[in-house]
Design an enzyme around this catalytic site. Structure first.
Site, PDB file in Angstrom:
ATOM      1  N   ASP A 382       0.851  -1.185   0.000  1.00 47.40           N
ATOM      2  CA  ASP A 382       0.000   0.000   0.000  1.00 47.40           C
ATOM      3  C   ASP A 382       0.890   1.239   0.000  1.00 47.40           C
ATOM      4  O   ASP A 382       1.902   1.289   0.712  1.00 47.40           O
ATOM      5  CB  ASP A 382      -0.900   0.011   1.239  1.00 47.40           C
ATOM      6  CG  ASP A 382      -1.658   1.317   1.384  1.00 47.40           C
ATOM      7  OD1 ASP A 382      -2.522   1.582   0.523  1.00 47.40           O
ATOM      8  OD2 ASP A 382      -1.395   2.065   2.349  1.00 47.40           O
ATOM      9  N   ASP A 384       0.998   5.225   0.786  1.00 42.30           N
ATOM     10  CA  ASP A 384       0.323   6.327   1.468  1.00 42.30           C
ATOM     11  C   ASP A 384       1.169   7.583   1.267  1.00 42.30           C
ATOM     12  O   ASP A 384       1.946   7.980   2.133  1.00 42.30           O
ATOM     13  CB  ASP A 384       0.169   5.984   2.946  1.00 42.30           C
ATOM     14  CG  ASP A 384      -0.711   6.973   3.696  1.00 42.30           C
ATOM     15  OD1 ASP A 384      -0.910   8.092   3.186  1.00 42.30           O
ATOM     16  OD2 ASP A 384      -1.177   6.636   4.786  1.00 42.30           O
ATOM     17  N   GLU A 386       1.468  11.366   1.018  1.00 40.90           N
ATOM     18  CA  GLU A 386       0.752  12.569   1.435  1.00 40.90           C
ATOM     19  C   GLU A 386       1.591  13.827   1.176  1.00 40.90           C
ATOM     20  O   GLU A 386       2.356  14.221   2.047  1.00 40.90           O
ATOM     21  CB  GLU A 386       0.379  12.447   2.911  1.00 40.90           C
ATOM     22  CG  GLU A 386      -0.450  11.188   3.195  1.00 40.90           C
ATOM     23  CD  GLU A 386      -0.902  11.083   4.647  1.00 40.90           C
ATOM     24  OE1 GLU A 386      -0.996  12.123   5.347  1.00 40.90           O
ATOM     25  OE2 GLU A 386      -1.155   9.961   5.092  1.00 40.90           O
ATOM     26  N   TYR A 454     -11.306  11.685   6.668  1.00 42.61           N
ATOM     27  CA  TYR A 454     -11.248  12.090   8.071  1.00 42.61           C
ATOM     28  C   TYR A 454     -10.143  13.143   8.163  1.00 42.61           C
ATOM     29  O   TYR A 454      -9.463  13.412   7.170  1.00 42.61           O
ATOM     30  CB  TYR A 454     -10.986  10.899   8.999  1.00 42.61           C
ATOM     31  CG  TYR A 454      -9.951   9.912   8.490  1.00 42.61           C
ATOM     32  CD1 TYR A 454      -8.586  10.183   8.581  1.00 42.61           C
ATOM     33  CD2 TYR A 454     -10.331   8.706   7.905  1.00 42.61           C
ATOM     34  CE1 TYR A 454      -7.634   9.303   8.117  1.00 42.61           C
ATOM     35  CE2 TYR A 454      -9.387   7.807   7.430  1.00 42.61           C
ATOM     36  CZ  TYR A 454      -8.043   8.105   7.541  1.00 42.61           C
ATOM     37  OH  TYR A 454      -7.097   7.221   7.062  1.00 42.61           O
TER      38      TYR A 454
END
Length: 612
Positions: A382, A384, A386, A454
């Protein structure tokens, strides 16, 4: 938005337990001295399934470099997992090869691999390196046949769908005879066949894959790879209803202050409700995937009381820590998948360099995730990041295609046999982070995206206004348009990302302010509310008692207690969000992170029940 610090057990007792020594082969007869032999036994039998192991023994006076064990299982019996060996299946024939680190057997040495299975049957027709497993057919080592077949030629596609590709090729030649072919999707073996055609299934719609084929003979010799062939699967339609994926993050650092361990996933009942665990995080350094905290991941010793299966670690075992505990958890929950997640809020700064050479990055990630010491633990990778071509903790200017290029390289290397996923921005504002990257193009290479719906609002805006950090919809007075789940999902779909590749994001924690007088959202504050590990952040398991919810806004709960104001999801609001996911045809949901839930898994139970 995934910020470190912020955010069935099988009962054998009383049953017929060990059906010990249900052997494929007993100890080899005296006449087989000087041979490589294999003995396989059932180590457990619980009626509907079994555990077993096979031991390869080098009874010759010379080293054996590499081993291949083949055997047949009857219809109705199948293996569900294997460790310390690589496994491929063609019809009823199972092929096990060494994992690299256990390939070489000195004279007189032995090695073992284990497996779990279902059904009543057992192995027949066992061979090791082309010779009978009981040693009656000769040495069983590389033997006299050391010549590999020629590479297959003329690899071509004969058909494709949204989830499969059919291939054909010209036969290879061999000095003794070709016994089969292995089809690779990137660097992963996808299927093994005896003829010159195959269909690779389980692929993702609209995704590019690169295939090669290798021939093999009875002695285990393998040909060079054929020329490569790239094929893009057809675009698929949205399914029109929600999928059942439940993906939960397990944080590497939770074993310290939080005192949350892999065993807690089992004892809370969460393991039986999860489909996937994202292990967070691996680092990205020097354009490569690297391990995050090696002590927590591979070295921390667990006592019997702390261990998933009640067995203590020993000082000399080759793998301890979270990885070994995850291995044990998967054995107890055979359908559970584990994905290694790289990056996160703190460690995304290395993706810019990685994007300069995606192939080298993918190679490094594959070598790390598929390291023989823990390859059986992980089912994919995965990312991630950012954020690509935008700012998070650091800013990136790699361009709108950088994420897609990185994911394309990972898919080519990991193949269809592994999962490739990505956590992505949920900023749907005009000209925001979602507009800085071509997410539709990148989506072709992943199994799913996880938009982090979120952390939209929080006490980094110390004076407020107070706002729910995970609103499902917009509402009058929302501080920023485009900062809610519904607009995020709508914008991704409008850009061409199919709903069947999107998961709903939920936080198992709250965000809060202090110095607040107003109960309704939109009040002013003086700063972040105190939190156990980080100011302005607290786990659901604490908030449900410390500051119980007394209102809802935009599908999310909020609470005013004293001068503190918190927003967080509850079982009730999760029910509303999963209903939304079903209506939108999403693939399921994911959450950050496991240690925030109650000891009996209150939130994950609501999530699982809501998705159906």
């Amino acid at each position: 938005m995934s910020r470190p610090g912020g955010r069935r057990a099988t009962v054998l007792a009383g049953a017929t337990t060990l059906a010990v020594a249900t052997a494929l082969l007993t100890a080899p007869p005296a006449s087989s001295a000087g041979a490589v032999t294999v003995t396989c036994t059932k180590t457990q039998d619980w009626g509907t399934g079994f555990g077993g192991s096979c031991t390869i023994t080098n009874g010759t006076d010379a080293p054996v470099n590499g081993w291949t064990v083949r055997a047949d299982l009857p219809s109705g019996t199948a293996l569900t997992s294997v460790w310390d060996a690589k496994m491929s299946v063609s019809g009823n024939r199972y092929t096990f090869t060494d994992s690299g680190w256990n390939a070489t057997l000195a004279a007189g040495a032995e090695t073992s691999f284990g497996f779990n299975g279902t059904g009543p049957g057992w192995f027949t027709g066992c061979t090791v390196n082309g010779a009978a497993c009981d040693g009656s057919g000769g040495p069983g080592g590389p033997g006299d046949d050391t010549e590999a077949p020629t590479a297959p030629t003329g690899l071509r596609t004969t058909g494709k769908t949204a989830t499969s590709v059919s291939l054909a090729w010209n036969a290879a030649t061999d000095n003794v005879g070709v016994t089969g072919y292995d089809v690779y999707n990137g660097g992963t073996k996808a299927v093994s066949v005896t003829g010159t055609s195959a269909t690779v299934s389980g692929l993702s719609a609209g995704t590019s894959y690169t295939f090669t084929v290798r021939a093999r003979d009875a002695a285990g010799n393998t040909s060079p790879a054929s020329g490569s062939l790239s094929v893009t699967t057809d675009e698929g339609d949205d399914p029109g209803n929600a999928g059942g994926k439940v993906v939960g993050y397990f944080t590497e650092w939770s074993v310290y202050q939080r005192d949350y361990h892999v065993k807690n996933i089992q004892t809370s009942g969460s393991a039986g409700k999860l489909t996937h665990i994202n292990y967070a995080f691996g680092n990205v350094q020097g354009g490569k995937c690297t391990i995050g905290d090696s002590y927590a991941a591979t070295d921390k010793a667990y006592t019997a009381a702390e261990s998933v299966d009640g067995v203590a670690d020993t000082w000399d075992q080759p793998l301890r820590g979270n990885f070994n505990q995850l291995r044990k958890l998967k054995k107890m929950n055979p359908g559970l998948k584990v994905i290694w997640s790289f990056g996160g809020w703190t460690w995304s700064g290395g993706f810019g360099q990685a994007a300069q050479n995606p192939a080298a990055f993918a190679e490094s990630c594959y070598d790390l995730v598929e390291d023989p010491r823990w390859a059986d633990v992980f089912d994919g990778i995965d990312i991630d990041w950012e954020y690509p071509n935008a700012c998070g903790l650091t800013c990136d200017s790699s361009g709108p295609q950088a994420l897609g290029n990185l994911l394309s390289a990972l898919r080519a290397k990991f193949g269809s046999g592994n999962l490739v996923t990505a956590a992505i921005t949920a900023d749907a504002s005009a000209g925001g982070k979602m507009d800085a990257t071509d997410y539709a193009a990148a989506a072709r290479h992943v199994d799913w995206f996880m938009p982090m719906t979120y952390d939209y609002f929080g006490a980094w805006a110390a004076q407020g206004p107070t706002a729910p950090h995970s609103p499902l919809t917009s509402y009058p007075g929302i501080p920023q348009q485009g900062f809610n789940t519904a607009e995020t999902i709508a914008k991704l779909k409008s850009k061409g990302v199919p709903a069947s590749k999107l998961l709903l994001g939920i936080g198992f924690y709250g965000r809060g302010w202090t110095g607040v007088a107003q109960s309704a959202p939109g009040g002013t504050a003086t700063g972040p509310a105190p939190g156990t590990y980080e100011a302005g952040v607290e786990d659901y398991k604490v908030l449900k008692n410390q500051c119980p919810a007394n209102g809802t806004v935009a599908g999310t709960a909020y609470a005013k207690c004293g001068d503190q104001w918190w927003s967080y999801d509850t079982p009730s609001t999760i029910g509303g969000k999963t209903a939304y996911a079903r209506d939108e045809g999403l693939a399921g949901a994911f959450f950050w992170e496991l240690s925030g839930d109650t000891a009996n898994g209150e939130l994950i139970t609501a999530l699982r029940n809501g998705l159906g």
